[in-house]
Design a protein around this motif. Structure first.
Motif, PDB file in Angstrom:
ATOM      1  N   HIS A 177       0.909  -1.190  -0.093  1.00  0.00           N
ATOM      2  CA  HIS A 177      -0.191   0.072   0.039  1.00  0.00           C
ATOM      3  C   HIS A 177       0.903   1.199  -0.100  1.00  0.00           C
ATOM      4  N   LEU A 178       1.779   1.054   0.875  1.00  0.00           N
ATOM      5  CA  LEU A 178       2.704   2.415   1.006  1.00  0.00           C
ATOM      6  C   LEU A 178       3.517   2.729  -0.248  1.00  0.00           C
ATOM      7  N   ALA A 179       3.675   1.776  -0.956  1.00  0.00           N
ATOM      8  CA  ALA A 179       4.501   1.833  -2.429  1.00  0.00           C
ATOM      9  C   ALA A 179       3.720   2.621  -3.380  1.00  0.00           C
ATOM     10  N   GLY A 180       2.499   2.540  -3.101  1.00  0.00           N
ATOM     11  CA  GLY A 180       1.489   3.334  -3.933  1.00  0.00           C
ATOM     12  C   GLY A 180       1.218   4.751  -3.459  1.00  0.00           C
ATOM     13  N   VAL A 181       1.815   4.888  -2.351  1.00  0.00           N
ATOM     14  CA  VAL A 181       1.714   6.410  -1.968  1.00  0.00           C
ATOM     15  C   VAL A 181       2.648   7.252  -2.490  1.00  0.00           C
ATOM     16  N   THR A 182       2.103   8.556  -3.066  1.00  0.00           N
ATOM     17  CA  THR A 182       2.850   9.340  -3.481  1.00  0.00           C
ATOM     18  C   THR A 182       3.848  10.327  -2.876  1.00  0.00           C
ATOM     19  N   GLU A 183       4.706  10.891  -3.686  1.00  0.00           N
ATOM     20  CA  GLU A 183       5.808  11.804  -2.982  1.00  0.00           C
ATOM     21  C   GLU A 183       5.181  13.003  -2.388  1.00  0.00           C
ATOM     22  N   THR A 184       4.043  13.361  -3.098  1.00  0.00           N
ATOM     23  CA  THR A 184       3.364  14.617  -2.561  1.00  0.00           C
ATOM     24  C   THR A 184       2.821  14.299  -0.984  1.00  0.00           C
ATOM     25  N   GLU A 185       2.195  13.191  -1.068  1.00  0.00           N
ATOM     26  CA  GLU A 185       1.644  12.636   0.233  1.00  0.00           C
ATOM     27  C   GLU A 185       2.604  12.368   1.296  1.00  0.00           C
ATOM     28  N   ILE A 186       3.799  11.970   0.912  1.00  0.00           N
ATOM     29  CA  ILE A 186       4.864  11.913   1.740  1.00  0.00           C
ATOM     30  C   ILE A 186       5.103  13.391   2.248  1.00  0.00           C
ATOM     31  N   ALA A 187       5.414  14.176   1.357  1.00  0.00           N
ATOM     32  CA  ALA A 187       5.890  15.699   1.627  1.00  0.00           C
ATOM     33  C   ALA A 187       4.812  16.463   2.388  1.00  0.00           C
ATOM     34  N   THR A 188       3.593  16.223   2.462  1.00  0.00           N
ATOM     35  CA  THR A 188       2.492  16.788   3.216  1.00  0.00           C
ATOM     36  C   THR A 188       2.113  16.009   4.384  1.00  0.00           C
ATOM     37  N   GLY A 189       2.695  15.029   4.777  1.00  0.00           N
ATOM     38  CA  GLY A 189       2.513  14.253   6.132  1.00  0.00           C
ATOM     39  C   GLY A 189       0.945  13.543   5.863  1.00  0.00           C
ATOM     40  N   SER A 190       0.633  13.015   4.667  1.00  0.00           N
ATOM     41  CA  SER A 190      -0.674  12.433   4.358  1.00  0.00           C
ATOM     42  C   SER A 190      -0.541  11.129   3.992  1.00  0.00           C
ATOM     43  N   ALA A 191       0.424  10.373   4.328  1.00  0.00           N
ATOM     44  CA  ALA A 191       0.537   8.945   3.894  1.00  0.00           C
ATOM     45  C   ALA A 191      -0.353   8.032   4.986  1.00  0.00           C
ATOM     46  N   THR A 192      -0.939   7.075   4.271  1.00  0.00           N
ATOM     47  CA  THR A 192      -1.968   6.341   5.062  1.00  0.00           C
ATOM     48  C   THR A 192      -1.379   4.951   5.033  1.00  0.00           C
ATOM     49  N   LEU A 193      -2.064   4.115   6.187  1.00  0.00           N
ATOM     50  CA  LEU A 193      -1.974   2.693   6.037  1.00  0.00           C
ATOM     51  C   LEU A 193      -3.195   2.145   6.072  1.00  0.00           C
ATOM     52  N   PRO A 194      -3.318   0.741   5.544  1.00  0.00           N
ATOM     53  CA  PRO A 194      -4.739   0.131   5.410  1.00  0.00           C
ATOM     54  C   PRO A 194      -5.145  -0.167   6.903  1.00  0.00           C
ATOM     55  N   GLN A 195      -6.336  -0.428   7.129  1.00  0.00           N
ATOM     56  CA  GLN A 195      -7.028  -0.749   8.582  1.00  0.00           C
ATOM     57  C   GLN A 195      -6.726  -2.501   8.598  1.00  0.00           C
ATOM     58  N   PRO A 196      -6.476  -2.786   9.577  1.00  0.00           N
ATOM     59  CA  PRO A 196      -6.456  -4.171   9.981  1.00  0.00           C
ATOM     60  C   PRO A 196      -7.488  -4.950   9.394  1.00  0.00           C
ATOM     61  N   SER A 197      -8.780  -4.238   9.717  1.00  0.00           N
ATOM     62  CA  SER A 197     -10.002  -4.948   9.572  1.00  0.00           C
ATOM     63  C   SER A 197     -10.135  -5.452   7.798  1.00  0.00           C
TER      64      SER A 197
END
Length: 211
Positions: A177-197
Protein backbone atom coordinates in the motif's frame (compact mmCIF):
# COMPACT_ATOMS: atom_id res chain seq x y z
CA UNK A 1 -7.72 -7.35 34.57
CA UNK A 2 -3.94 -7.30 34.65
CA UNK A 3 -2.23 -4.17 35.78
CA UNK A 4 -1.05 -2.00 32.90
CA UNK A 5 -3.69 -3.22 30.44
CA UNK A 6 -6.19 -0.85 28.89
CA UNK A 7 -9.86 -1.79 28.85
CA UNK A 8 -11.15 -3.22 25.58
CA UNK A 9 -12.90 -0.62 23.49
CA UNK A 10 -10.62 2.15 24.75
CA UNK A 11 -7.86 1.66 22.19
CA UNK A 12 -9.06 4.48 19.94
CA UNK A 13 -8.73 6.93 22.81
CA UNK A 14 -5.49 8.61 23.92
CA UNK A 15 -3.54 6.15 26.05
CA UNK A 16 -1.04 7.09 28.76
CA UNK A 17 2.50 5.80 28.35
CA UNK A 18 3.68 4.91 24.86
CA UNK A 19 0.95 6.90 23.10
CA UNK A 20 1.42 10.22 24.90
CA UNK A 21 1.25 13.10 22.41
CA UNK A 22 4.64 14.79 22.22
CA UNK A 23 3.56 18.21 23.43
CA UNK A 24 7.09 19.33 24.23
CA UNK A 25 8.15 18.45 20.70
CA UNK A 26 5.31 20.57 19.28
CA UNK A 27 6.22 23.57 21.44
CA UNK A 28 9.88 23.52 20.45
CA UNK A 29 9.18 22.94 16.75
CA UNK A 30 6.14 25.04 15.97
CA UNK A 31 6.88 24.88 12.23
CA UNK A 32 6.80 21.08 12.17
CA UNK A 33 3.15 20.84 11.16
CA UNK A 34 3.87 18.12 8.62
CA UNK A 35 5.77 16.00 11.14
CA UNK A 36 2.98 16.33 13.68
CA UNK A 37 0.34 15.44 11.08
CA UNK A 38 2.12 12.30 9.90
CA UNK A 39 3.08 11.24 13.42
CA UNK A 40 -0.56 11.50 14.50
CA UNK A 41 -1.64 9.34 11.54
CA UNK A 42 0.92 6.66 12.42
CA UNK A 43 0.14 6.58 16.14
CA UNK A 44 -3.59 6.49 15.41
CA UNK A 45 -3.05 3.42 13.25
CA UNK A 46 -1.15 1.71 16.05
CA UNK A 47 -4.18 2.26 18.33
CA UNK A 48 -6.58 0.33 16.11
CA UNK A 49 -8.36 -2.34 18.21
CA UNK A 50 -8.10 -4.99 15.49
CA UNK A 51 -4.39 -5.41 16.06
CA UNK A 52 -5.03 -6.33 19.69
CA UNK A 53 -8.22 -8.34 19.26
CA UNK A 54 -7.48 -10.22 16.04
CA UNK A 55 -3.75 -9.97 15.33
CA UNK A 56 -2.45 -11.28 18.67
CA UNK A 57 -0.60 -8.13 19.73
CA UNK A 58 -0.76 -7.99 23.56
CA UNK A 59 -2.63 -4.97 24.92
CA UNK A 60 0.21 -3.84 27.16
CA UNK A 61 2.64 -0.93 27.19
CA UNK A 62 5.32 -3.07 25.52
CA UNK A 63 2.79 -4.49 23.08
CA UNK A 64 1.97 -0.95 22.00
CA UNK A 65 5.68 -0.16 21.71
CA UNK A 66 6.12 -3.19 19.45
CA UNK A 67 3.19 -2.26 17.21
CA UNK A 68 4.16 1.38 16.99
CA UNK A 69 7.68 0.24 16.09
CA UNK A 70 6.19 -1.85 13.28
CA UNK A 71 4.29 1.17 11.95
CA UNK A 72 7.35 3.41 12.18
CA UNK A 73 9.50 0.82 10.41
CA UNK A 74 7.01 0.53 7.56
CA UNK A 75 7.02 4.30 7.09
CA UNK A 76 10.82 4.44 7.39
CA UNK A 77 11.13 1.80 4.67
CA UNK A 78 8.79 3.69 2.34
CA UNK A 79 10.76 6.90 2.60
CA UNK A 80 14.15 5.32 1.94
CA UNK A 81 13.39 5.76 -1.78
CA UNK A 82 12.05 9.29 -1.34
CA UNK A 83 13.88 12.49 -2.01
CA UNK A 84 16.02 13.98 0.74
CA UNK A 85 13.06 15.88 2.22
CA UNK A 86 11.07 12.66 2.62
CA UNK A 87 13.97 10.89 4.30
CA UNK A 88 14.46 13.83 6.64
CA UNK A 89 10.75 13.75 7.48
CA UNK A 90 10.98 10.05 8.37
CA UNK A 91 13.98 10.67 10.62
CA UNK A 92 12.20 13.53 12.39
CA UNK A 93 9.18 11.28 12.97
CA UNK A 94 11.37 8.54 14.44
CA UNK A 95 13.09 11.18 16.60
CA UNK A 96 9.65 12.33 17.78
CA UNK A 97 8.78 8.72 18.56
CA UNK A 98 11.76 8.42 20.89
CA UNK A 99 11.18 11.82 22.44
CA UNK A 100 7.62 10.71 23.13
CA UNK A 101 8.87 7.54 24.79
CA UNK A 102 11.39 9.49 26.87
CA UNK A 103 8.63 11.83 28.05
CA UNK A 104 6.34 8.90 28.81
CA UNK A 105 8.98 7.08 30.84
CA UNK A 106 9.52 10.17 32.97
CA UNK A 107 5.75 10.58 33.40
CA UNK A 108 5.61 7.01 34.73
CA UNK A 109 7.93 8.07 37.55
CA UNK A 110 11.15 6.46 36.37
CA UNK A 111 14.15 8.16 37.98
CA UNK A 112 16.20 10.51 35.82
CA UNK A 113 19.31 8.39 36.28
CA UNK A 114 17.58 5.33 34.82
CA UNK A 115 16.00 7.02 31.79
CA UNK A 116 19.09 7.17 29.52
CA UNK A 117 19.82 3.48 30.07
CA UNK A 118 16.22 2.53 29.31
CA UNK A 119 16.16 4.74 26.25
CA UNK A 120 19.38 3.19 24.96
CA UNK A 121 17.87 -0.27 25.39
CA UNK A 122 14.62 0.70 23.60
CA UNK A 123 16.56 2.33 20.76
CA UNK A 124 18.60 -0.84 20.36
CA UNK A 125 15.39 -2.87 20.28
CA UNK A 126 13.88 -0.62 17.62
CA UNK A 127 16.84 -0.70 15.26
CA UNK A 128 17.29 -4.43 15.81
CA UNK A 129 13.68 -4.91 14.73
CA UNK A 130 14.21 -2.64 11.75
CA UNK A 131 17.06 -4.88 10.62
CA UNK A 132 15.31 -8.22 11.17
CA UNK A 133 11.98 -7.15 9.66
CA UNK A 134 13.74 -5.58 6.69
CA UNK A 135 15.66 -8.77 5.97
CA UNK A 136 12.43 -10.79 5.89
CA UNK A 137 10.45 -8.23 3.90
CA UNK A 138 13.22 -7.64 1.36
CA UNK A 139 13.17 -11.38 0.73
CA UNK A 140 9.35 -11.44 0.58
CA UNK A 141 9.54 -14.10 3.30
CA UNK A 142 6.31 -13.93 5.32
CA UNK A 143 7.27 -16.94 7.41
CA UNK A 144 10.57 -15.37 8.50
CA UNK A 145 8.76 -12.11 9.24
CA UNK A 146 6.16 -13.90 11.40
CA UNK A 147 8.96 -15.69 13.28
CA UNK A 148 10.76 -12.39 13.92
CA UNK A 149 7.54 -10.77 15.14
CA UNK A 150 6.82 -13.72 17.42
CA UNK A 151 10.33 -13.62 18.87
CA UNK A 152 10.16 -9.88 19.57
CA UNK A 153 6.57 -9.54 20.75
CA UNK A 154 6.56 -12.73 22.85
CA UNK A 155 10.20 -13.13 23.95
CA UNK A 156 9.38 -15.39 26.90
CA UNK A 157 6.43 -17.37 25.60
CA UNK A 158 8.37 -20.06 23.75
CA UNK A 159 6.30 -22.55 21.77
CA UNK A 160 3.12 -21.22 23.33
CA UNK A 161 3.40 -17.86 21.53
CA UNK A 162 0.86 -16.98 18.82
CA UNK A 163 2.24 -17.52 15.30
CA UNK A 164 1.90 -13.81 14.35
CA UNK A 165 1.09 -14.69 10.74
CA UNK A 166 -1.81 -12.24 10.68
CA UNK A 167 0.41 -9.29 11.60
CA UNK A 168 3.07 -10.45 9.12
CA UNK A 169 0.45 -10.55 6.37
CA UNK A 170 -0.74 -7.07 7.30
CA UNK A 171 2.82 -5.71 7.20
CA UNK A 172 3.41 -7.11 3.71
CA UNK A 173 0.09 -5.69 2.50
CA UNK A 174 0.80 -2.35 4.19
CA UNK A 175 4.18 -2.13 2.49
CA UNK A 176 2.54 -2.71 -0.88
CA UNK A 177 0.00 0.00 0.00
CA UNK A 178 2.76 2.44 0.94
CA UNK A 179 4.54 1.77 -2.36
CA UNK A 180 1.54 3.41 -4.02
CA UNK A 181 1.66 6.49 -1.80
CA UNK A 182 2.78 9.51 -3.82
CA UNK A 183 5.72 11.73 -3.00
CA UNK A 184 3.27 14.60 -2.56
CA UNK A 185 1.50 12.64 0.18
CA UNK A 186 4.85 11.95 1.83
CA UNK A 187 5.88 15.61 1.60
CA UNK A 188 2.61 16.81 3.15
CA UNK A 189 2.49 14.22 5.96
CA UNK A 190 -0.59 12.57 4.44
CA UNK A 191 0.59 8.98 3.97
CA UNK A 192 -1.88 6.39 5.26
CA UNK A 193 -1.86 2.68 6.09
CA UNK A 194 -4.62 0.12 5.52
CA UNK A 195 -6.91 -0.69 8.42
CA UNK A 196 -6.37 -4.15 9.95
CA UNK A 197 -10.05 -5.03 9.39
CA UNK A 198 -9.49 -4.65 5.65
CA UNK A 199 -6.82 -7.33 5.75
CA UNK A 200 -9.04 -9.70 7.74
CA UNK A 201 -11.45 -9.82 4.79
CA UNK A 202 -8.71 -10.73 2.34
CA UNK A 203 -6.29 -12.90 4.31
CA UNK A 204 -7.31 -15.95 6.39
CA UNK A 205 -6.23 -15.43 9.97
CA UNK A 206 -4.12 -18.31 11.26
CA UNK A 207 -5.88 -20.29 13.93
CA UNK A 208 -9.28 -18.90 12.95
CA UNK A 209 -9.94 -19.51 9.24
CA UNK A 210 -7.04 -21.79 8.46
CA UNK A 211 -7.92 -25.47 7.98
Amino acid sequence: MQQGRAQRGALNEPIPGIFMIFGLFRKRNHNQIIVVRQYDVLTSMARQPGFYTDYDVPDTVMGRFELLSVVMILFFRRTRSSETSGQELAQEIVDAFFEDIDYSIRELGIGDNSVPKRMKKLAGMFYGRLESYAAAMDGNDRTALAVALQRNIYPKAGEGAPPMTGLADWMMTAEAHLAGVTETEIATGSATLPQPSQIDDAVPHAGKDAP
